[in-house]
Design a protein around this motif. Sequence first.
Motif, PDB file in Angstrom:
ATOM      1  N   CYS A 116       0.830  -1.213   0.000  1.00 47.45           N
ATOM      2  CA  CYS A 116       0.000   0.000   0.000  1.00 47.45           C
ATOM      3  C   CYS A 116       0.861   1.258   0.000  1.00 47.45           C
ATOM      4  O   CYS A 116       0.540   2.245  -0.680  1.00 47.45           O
ATOM      5  CB  CYS A 116      -0.928  -0.002   1.210  1.00 47.45           C
ATOM      6  SG  CYS A 116      -2.207  -1.273   1.161  1.00 47.45           S
ATOM      7  N   THR A 119       2.424   1.810  -3.512  1.00 45.92           N
ATOM      8  CA  THR A 119       1.395   2.261  -4.450  1.00 45.92           C
ATOM      9  C   THR A 119       1.094   3.741  -4.258  1.00 45.92           C
ATOM     10  O   THR A 119       0.982   4.504  -5.230  1.00 45.92           O
ATOM     11  CB  THR A 119       0.111   1.437  -4.263  1.00 45.92           C
ATOM     12  OG1 THR A 119       0.409   0.046  -4.458  1.00 45.92           O
ATOM     13  CG2 THR A 119      -0.957   1.852  -5.251  1.00 45.92           C
ATOM     14  N   ALA A 120       0.948   4.159  -3.015  1.00 48.24           N
ATOM     15  CA  ALA A 120       0.662   5.569  -2.730  1.00 48.24           C
ATOM     16  C   ALA A 120       1.826   6.461  -3.142  1.00 48.24           C
ATOM     17  O   ALA A 120       1.629   7.559  -3.677  1.00 48.24           O
ATOM     18  CB  ALA A 120       0.351   5.751  -1.253  1.00 48.24           C
ATOM     19  N   ILE A 122       4.062   5.915  -5.535  1.00 52.09           N
ATOM     20  CA  ILE A 122       4.088   5.998  -7.001  1.00 52.09           C
ATOM     21  C   ILE A 122       3.003   6.950  -7.499  1.00 52.09           C
ATOM     22  O   ILE A 122       3.228   7.759  -8.403  1.00 52.09           O
ATOM     23  CB  ILE A 122       3.927   4.602  -7.623  1.00 52.09           C
ATOM     24  CG1 ILE A 122       5.201   3.786  -7.399  1.00 52.09           C
ATOM     25  CG2 ILE A 122       3.613   4.688  -9.113  1.00 52.09           C
ATOM     26  CD1 ILE A 122       5.094   2.357  -7.850  1.00 52.09           C
ATOM     27  N   ALA A 123       1.831   6.856  -6.910  1.00 48.51           N
ATOM     28  CA  ALA A 123       0.745   7.755  -7.299  1.00 48.51           C
ATOM     29  C   ALA A 123       1.134   9.212  -7.083  1.00 48.51           C
ATOM     30  O   ALA A 123       0.861  10.085  -7.921  1.00 48.51           O
ATOM     31  CB  ALA A 123      -0.515   7.411  -6.506  1.00 48.51           C
ATOM     32  N   PHE A 124       1.814   9.473  -5.976  1.00 44.35           N
ATOM     33  CA  PHE A 124       2.257  10.843  -5.697  1.00 44.35           C
ATOM     34  C   PHE A 124       3.275  11.319  -6.725  1.00 44.35           C
ATOM     35  O   PHE A 124       3.189  12.436  -7.250  1.00 44.35           O
ATOM     36  CB  PHE A 124       2.858  10.911  -4.293  1.00 44.35           C
ATOM     37  CG  PHE A 124       3.608  12.181  -4.020  1.00 44.35           C
ATOM     38  CD1 PHE A 124       2.942  13.378  -3.893  1.00 44.35           C
ATOM     39  CD2 PHE A 124       4.993  12.176  -3.899  1.00 44.35           C
ATOM     40  CE1 PHE A 124       3.635  14.563  -3.657  1.00 44.35           C
ATOM     41  CE2 PHE A 124       5.696  13.336  -3.659  1.00 44.35           C
ATOM     42  CZ  PHE A 124       5.015  14.547  -3.539  1.00 44.35           C
ATOM     43  N   LEU A 126       3.625  10.373  -9.692  1.00 45.64           N
ATOM     44  CA  LEU A 126       2.999  10.504 -11.011  1.00 45.64           C
ATOM     45  C   LEU A 126       2.081  11.714 -11.087  1.00 45.64           C
ATOM     46  O   LEU A 126       1.438  11.937 -12.112  1.00 45.64           O
ATOM     47  CB  LEU A 126       2.221   9.233 -11.352  1.00 45.64           C
ATOM     48  CG  LEU A 126       3.068   8.000 -11.669  1.00 45.64           C
ATOM     49  CD1 LEU A 126       2.175   6.784 -11.897  1.00 45.64           C
ATOM     50  CD2 LEU A 126       3.955   8.243 -12.890  1.00 45.64           C
ATOM     51  N   THR A 128      -0.297  12.749  -8.472  1.00 52.43           N
ATOM     52  CA  THR A 128      -1.474  12.781  -7.602  1.00 52.43           C
ATOM     53  C   THR A 128      -1.267  13.781  -6.479  1.00 52.43           C
ATOM     54  O   THR A 128      -0.164  13.939  -5.957  1.00 52.43           O
ATOM     55  CB  THR A 128      -1.738  11.388  -7.007  1.00 52.43           C
ATOM     56  OG1 THR A 128      -1.904  10.452  -8.066  1.00 52.43           O
ATOM     57  CG2 THR A 128      -2.984  11.376  -6.135  1.00 52.43           C
ATOM     58  N   ALA A 133      -3.077  11.212  -2.232  1.00 54.51           N
ATOM     59  CA  ALA A 133      -2.246  10.008  -2.181  1.00 54.51           C
ATOM     60  C   ALA A 133      -2.205   9.444  -0.763  1.00 54.51           C
ATOM     61  O   ALA A 133      -2.336   8.226  -0.561  1.00 54.51           O
ATOM     62  CB  ALA A 133      -0.835  10.327  -2.661  1.00 54.51           C
ATOM     63  N   THR A 136      -5.593   7.958   0.103  1.00 57.45           N
ATOM     64  CA  THR A 136      -5.785   6.674  -0.568  1.00 57.45           C
ATOM     65  C   THR A 136      -5.081   5.557   0.184  1.00 57.45           C
ATOM     66  O   THR A 136      -5.631   4.472   0.374  1.00 57.45           O
ATOM     67  CB  THR A 136      -5.265   6.741  -2.015  1.00 57.45           C
ATOM     68  OG1 THR A 136      -5.989   7.751  -2.723  1.00 57.45           O
ATOM     69  CG2 THR A 136      -5.435   5.406  -2.719  1.00 57.45           C
TER      70      THR A 136
END
Length: 243
Positions: A116, A119-120, A122-124, A126, A128, A133, A136
Amino acid sequence: MRPRRRDFVRALLRSFSIQGSWNHRTMTGPGMAFALSPLLARIHADDPGALQAALERHAGAFNAHPYLAPVAIGSLARLEYEKEETDTLLRFRAALRAPLGAIGDETMWAGWRPFCASTAAIAFLLGTDPVAAAATFLVVYNLGHMGVRLWGLRCGWRAGRGVGAALGRIPFRRIARSLILTNQVLIGALAALLISRIQGGAPTPPWIGGVAVVAGLSGYVIPRRISAAALASLLAALAAWLL
């Protein structure tokens, strides 16, 4: 007397504070007695002496992963309901400690939580929003951990003395391994994104994918000699230097 649904709800809610009275002598024992007390109060409603004795024995030394503790709460309550002998109950209680600790550590600490978090992150990277992030991560992670608690309480109560066999039917080791290997791939992508952010450029998909795949494969090739994070960082740094 058979516990009611609201008794199980109260026990589940109390399981969140099972480590609140942790100490070096009884560890989570007092927390277990606190979480069990709504169920024990219903089971021994007609015998205050039996209730006091049950609370005292369940306040003794006990330790398990906090997310898997509801398994013990449910199964121990079932044994109390079935009027098992004290010696049998205490031996069963002691036997639960190591399996519940090992399953929880491997599945939740080594698998679910890092997955988790990666994933968070990477989202940041990219693009987010930071708050989104973080939110999430908190939502997804806690949905998983609360689901484990709810399942554990139901499983423990339904299985009773057969909870070991019930746990054996769930491929926890395979789930944990899959989460760990997937997280290694995510760490590879995260390393590539971090190096790119430091350099101020935009990473190309082949670069990110290559580092991620190699980091993931490292879990099969050299799982004990070098961590995925270290390998991914080295590969990303090499790629950044070459490109």
